[in-house]
Design an enzyme around this catalytic site. Structure first.
Site, PDB file in Angstrom:
ATOM      1  N   THR A 123      48.465  56.753  48.801  1.00  0.00           N
ATOM      2  CA  THR A 123      49.034  56.256  47.284  1.00  0.00           C
ATOM      3  C   THR A 123      49.038  54.847  47.289  1.00  0.00           C
ATOM      4  OG1 THR A 123      51.191  55.956  46.310  1.00  0.00           O
ATOM      5  CG2 THR A 123      51.270  56.749  48.429  1.00  0.00           C
ATOM      6  N   ASP A 124      48.761  54.246  46.062  1.00  0.00           N
ATOM      7  CA  ASP A 124      48.767  52.733  46.100  1.00  0.00           C
ATOM      8  C   ASP A 124      50.369  52.136  46.398  1.00  0.00           C
ATOM      9  OD1 ASP A 124      50.237  53.541  43.842  1.00  0.00           O
ATOM     10  OD2 ASP A 124      49.198  52.391  42.374  1.00  0.00           O
ATOM     11  N   GLU A 125      51.298  53.153  46.484  1.00  0.00           N
ATOM     12  CA  GLU A 125      52.575  52.676  46.924  1.00  0.00           C
ATOM     13  C   GLU A 125      52.786  52.183  48.253  1.00  0.00           C
ATOM     14  OE1 GLU A 125      55.727  54.888  45.212  1.00  0.00           O
ATOM     15  OE2 GLU A 125      54.463  55.834  43.774  1.00  0.00           O
ATOM     16  N   TYR A 147      59.884  57.118  50.942  1.00  0.00           N
ATOM     17  CA  TYR A 147      58.405  57.639  50.504  1.00  0.00           C
ATOM     18  C   TYR A 147      57.286  57.073  51.129  1.00  0.00           C
ATOM     19  CZ  TYR A 147      54.588  59.129  47.588  1.00  0.00           C
ATOM     20  OH  TYR A 147      53.206  59.456  47.339  1.00  0.00           O
ATOM     21  N   LYS A 151      54.347  57.535  53.793  1.00  0.00           N
ATOM     22  CA  LYS A 151      52.898  57.597  53.473  1.00  0.00           C
ATOM     23  C   LYS A 151      52.119  56.434  54.257  1.00  0.00           C
ATOM     24  CE  LYS A 151      51.153  59.938  50.842  1.00  0.00           C
ATOM     25  NZ  LYS A 151      50.642  61.196  50.981  1.00  0.00           N
TER      26      LYS A 151
HETATM   27  P1  NAD Z   1      53.508  67.601  44.444  1.00  0.00           P
HETATM   28  O1  NAD Z   1      54.854  67.164  45.075  1.00  0.00           O
HETATM   29  O2  NAD Z   1      53.382  67.844  43.196  1.00  0.00           O
HETATM   30  O3  NAD Z   1      52.696  68.470  45.579  1.00  0.00           O
HETATM   31  C1  NAD Z   1      53.112  68.693  46.786  1.00  0.00           C
HETATM   32  C2  NAD Z   1      52.612  70.020  47.207  1.00  0.00           C
HETATM   33  O4  NAD Z   1      52.539  70.056  48.800  1.00  0.00           O
HETATM   34  C3  NAD Z   1      53.544  71.064  47.001  1.00  0.00           C
HETATM   35  O5  NAD Z   1      52.743  72.143  46.611  1.00  0.00           O
HETATM   36  C4  NAD Z   1      54.344  71.398  48.219  1.00  0.00           C
HETATM   37  O6  NAD Z   1      54.722  72.834  48.330  1.00  0.00           O
HETATM   38  C5  NAD Z   1      53.370  71.113  49.273  1.00  0.00           C
HETATM   39  N1  NAD Z   1      54.068  70.791  50.577  1.00  0.00           N
HETATM   40  C6  NAD Z   1      54.920  69.976  50.643  1.00  0.00           C
HETATM   41  N2  NAD Z   1      55.175  69.933  52.185  1.00  0.00           N
HETATM   42  C7  NAD Z   1      54.373  70.691  52.622  1.00  0.00           C
HETATM   43  C8  NAD Z   1      54.250  71.101  54.206  1.00  0.00           C
HETATM   44  N3  NAD Z   1      55.109  70.665  55.093  1.00  0.00           N
HETATM   45  N4  NAD Z   1      53.043  71.916  54.313  1.00  0.00           N
HETATM   46  C9  NAD Z   1      52.350  72.477  53.381  1.00  0.00           C
HETATM   47  N5  NAD Z   1      52.624  72.249  52.528  1.00  0.00           N
HETATM   48  C10 NAD Z   1      53.571  71.298  51.932  1.00  0.00           C
HETATM   49  O7  NAD Z   1      52.691  66.177  44.810  1.00  0.00           O
HETATM   50  P2  NAD Z   1      51.377  65.590  43.983  1.00  0.00           P
HETATM   51  O8  NAD Z   1      52.050  64.604  42.997  1.00  0.00           O
HETATM   52  O9  NAD Z   1      50.396  66.704  43.750  1.00  0.00           O
HETATM   53  O10 NAD Z   1      50.960  64.691  45.236  1.00  0.00           O
HETATM   54  C11 NAD Z   1      49.845  65.165  45.883  1.00  0.00           C
HETATM   55  C12 NAD Z   1      49.548  64.017  46.978  1.00  0.00           C
HETATM   56  O11 NAD Z   1      49.050  62.733  46.102  1.00  0.00           O
HETATM   57  C13 NAD Z   1      50.629  63.296  47.833  1.00  0.00           C
HETATM   58  O12 NAD Z   1      50.071  63.014  49.190  1.00  0.00           O
HETATM   59  C14 NAD Z   1      51.000  62.142  47.192  1.00  0.00           C
HETATM   60  O13 NAD Z   1      51.608  61.180  48.101  1.00  0.00           O
HETATM   61  C15 NAD Z   1      49.865  61.831  46.585  1.00  0.00           C
HETATM   62  N6  NAD Z   1      49.764  61.019  45.488  1.00  0.00           N
HETATM   63  C16 NAD Z   1      50.608  61.295  44.314  1.00  0.00           C
HETATM   64  C17 NAD Z   1      50.499  60.412  43.273  1.00  0.00           C
HETATM   65  C18 NAD Z   1      51.136  60.791  41.962  1.00  0.00           C
HETATM   66  O14 NAD Z   1      51.129  60.126  40.803  1.00  0.00           O
HETATM   67  N7  NAD Z   1      51.693  62.355  41.820  1.00  0.00           N
HETATM   68  C19 NAD Z   1      49.917  59.118  43.287  1.00  0.00           C
HETATM   69  C20 NAD Z   1      49.228  58.611  44.195  1.00  0.00           C
HETATM   70  C21 NAD Z   1      49.350  59.667  45.677  1.00  0.00           C
HETATM   71  P1  TYD Z   2      57.990  58.061  39.029  1.00  0.00           P
HETATM   72  O1  TYD Z   2      57.231  59.094  38.262  1.00  0.00           O
HETATM   73  O2  TYD Z   2      59.115  58.612  39.705  1.00  0.00           O
HETATM   74  O3  TYD Z   2      56.773  57.706  40.010  1.00  0.00           O
HETATM   75  P2  TYD Z   2      56.909  56.302  41.094  1.00  0.00           P
HETATM   76  O4  TYD Z   2      58.241  56.076  41.450  1.00  0.00           O
HETATM   77  O5  TYD Z   2      55.986  57.051  42.079  1.00  0.00           O
HETATM   78  O6  TYD Z   2      55.887  55.257  40.583  1.00  0.00           O
HETATM   79  O7  TYD Z   2      58.442  56.813  38.196  1.00  0.00           O
HETATM   80  C1  TYD Z   2      57.525  55.906  37.533  1.00  0.00           C
HETATM   81  C2  TYD Z   2      58.069  54.786  36.700  1.00  0.00           C
HETATM   82  O8  TYD Z   2      59.003  55.411  36.080  1.00  0.00           O
HETATM   83  C3  TYD Z   2      58.941  53.979  37.899  1.00  0.00           C
HETATM   84  O9  TYD Z   2      58.893  52.682  37.744  1.00  0.00           O
HETATM   85  C4  TYD Z   2      60.475  54.533  37.852  1.00  0.00           C
HETATM   86  C5  TYD Z   2      60.330  54.722  36.465  1.00  0.00           C
HETATM   87  N1  TYD Z   2      61.314  56.209  36.132  1.00  0.00           N
HETATM   88  C6  TYD Z   2      62.406  55.870  35.259  1.00  0.00           C
HETATM   89  O10 TYD Z   2      62.585  54.825  34.378  1.00  0.00           O
HETATM   90  N2  TYD Z   2      63.051  56.964  34.703  1.00  0.00           N
HETATM   91  C7  TYD Z   2      63.184  58.246  35.441  1.00  0.00           C
HETATM   92  O11 TYD Z   2      63.838  59.096  35.208  1.00  0.00           O
HETATM   93  C8  TYD Z   2      62.006  58.240  36.534  1.00  0.00           C
HETATM   94  C9  TYD Z   2      61.804  59.489  37.412  1.00  0.00           C
HETATM   95  C10 TYD Z   2      61.157  57.228  36.518  1.00  0.00           C
END
Ligand code: NAD
Ligand code: TYD
Length: 332
Positions: A123-125, A147, A151
């Site tokens: 992630t960019d985070e 988190y 990562k």
């Molecule tokens: P999500 O929370 O929707 O899904 C995570 C999945 O991983 C779930 O299906 C969960 O059951 C599974 N999981 C969790 N722990 C596990 C374990 N120990 N063994 C096997 N499976 C397990 O997450 P997402 O939003 O789809 O994100 C997927 C990946 O992308 C993550 O690594 C996250 O850090 C990364 N990512 C997400 C975002 C975003 O905006 N959602 C952005 C950048 C990077």
């Molecule tokens: P989020 O979807 O939790 O993603 P991330 O924290 O990984 O970027 O949040 C996106 C942005 O929205 C972040 O700046 C926090 C804000 N946010 C709110 O203002 N209210 C909310 O209820 C949530 C979940 C997030």
């Protein structure tokens, strides 16, 4: 290729599996997922009978199971993670377990079984808050919360396995994704579904934090490209190129759902809330990728999807989610 996709029952993983089976007719996918609260078999209901797809319920920290599922696999794509910043502030244990120890378990198994590629999804985070400009892949990691720190730990461990053992890892670091099948704790689906139900939209702090929004299918295309064309030991940023303040995003969601601005509720800020994320995607661009879904149209498509799939998200917003929401937002 035969792929082992971990965490494929979550948001991005399920979109990615569907993408791969559509784009690569001869590929096969094994999905290893623990099915935590965020994992949902319904995300892949449409392909569960596809003979090219198999599901294994299990934990990436289970070394014996991981080794077993690696049999005959050409590449691993690791989406499995605890992924919600707010949860990492109150229950960090699972983040360390899955996002660090789980990556370690995969690395050891990939090394032992000599799998030709492990694509680790990050992630960019991990770069932390960026006041000016955009993070490049070689920039230092300055994660701000459990988190992003977990990562970052996973990323550094993966790169160390490349340097010390030659384990063929590649990493993608994408910006915030949105689109169909996102668990409604994240801001976009939370605000869309709350708006549909005339519930308040809890906007943190002054609402001026900036995220760079990436449509999930654009991320899937980039991940697929890096999987097939990326270089071992390299990191690739994937940004949507559309930076928006949360308050602007919120107004846009209200406009698309036809709901009034009075639904916005200003709530106490998230501790350690990163002000802005921004990544430089030049490197993945050189592989031939660019985002193809303009933000406005993709957000509209996403709102329509949630409107048309109430039967998908309504059950998710009861049960475990309701308890979380009460704890997280009730006295804020
Ligand atoms: P999500 O929370 O929707 O899904 C995570 C999945 O991983 C779930 O299906 C969960 O059951 C599974 N999981 C969790 N722990 C596990 C374990 N120990 N063994 C096997 N499976 C397990 O997450 P997402 O939003 O789809 O994100 C997927 C990946 O992308 C993550 O690594 C996250 O850090 C990364 N990512 C997400 C975002 C975003 O905006 N959602 C952005 C950048 C990077
Ligand atoms: P989020 O979807 O939790 O993603 P991330 O924290 O990984 O970027 O949040 C996106 C942005 O929205 C972040 O700046 C926090 C804000 N946010 C709110 O203002 N209210 C909310 O209820 C949530 C979940 C997030």
């Amino acid at each position: 290729m035969k792929l082992l996709v971990t965490g494929g029952a979550g948001f991005i993983g399920s979109n990615f599996i569907r993408y791969v089976l559509r784009e690569h007719a001869d590929d096969r996918v094994v999905n290893l997922d623990k099915l935590t609260y965020a994992g949902n078999p319904a995300n892949l209901a449409d392909i569960q009978r596809d003979p090219r797809y198999a599901f294994v319920q299990g934990d990436i920290c289970d070394a014996a199971l991981v080794r077993e599922t690696l049999r005959g696999v050409d590449a691993v794509v690791n989406f499995a993670a605890e992924s919600h910043v707010d949860r990492s502030l109150v229950e960090p244990d699972g983040f360390l377990r899955t996002d660090v120890f789980g990556v370690f378990t995969l690395l050891e198994a990939v090394r032992e079984c000599r799998i030709p590629r492990l694509l680790h999804i990050s992630t960019d985070e991990v770069y932390g808050s960026v006041a000016h400009g955009s993070s490049a892949e070689q920039d230092p990691l300055r994660p701000s919360n459990p988190y992003s720190a977990s990562k970052a730990g996973g990323d550094l461990l993966a790169l160390s396995y490349w340097r010390t053992h030659g384990v063929p890892v590649v990493i993608t670091r994408s910006s915030n994704n949105f689109g169909p099948y996102q668990y409604p704790e994240k801001v976009v689906p939370l605000f869309i579904t709350n708006a549909i139900d005339d519930q308040p939209l809890p906007l943190y702090g002054d609402g001026r934090n900036v995220r760079d929004w990436l449509y999930v299918l654009d991320n899937c295309a980039a991940i697929d490209l890096v999987l097939r064309r990326g270089r071992d030991g390299e990191v690739y940023n994937i940004g949507g190129g559309h930076e928006v303040e949360n308050v602007v995003l919120t107004h846009e969601i209200l406009r698309l759902t036809g709901k009034p601005e009075t639904l916005i509720r200003r709530v106490t800020d998230r501790p350690g809330h990163d002000r802005r994320y921004s990544v430089d995607s030049t490197k993945v661009g050189q592989l031939g990728w660019a985002p193809r879904h303009p933000f406005a149209a993709a957000l509209e498509t996403t709102v329509r999807w949630y409107r048309e799939h109430e039967s998908w998200w309504r059950p998710l917003k009861s049960g475990e989610f309701r308890a979380w929401y009460e704890r997280q937002y009730a006295n804020r």
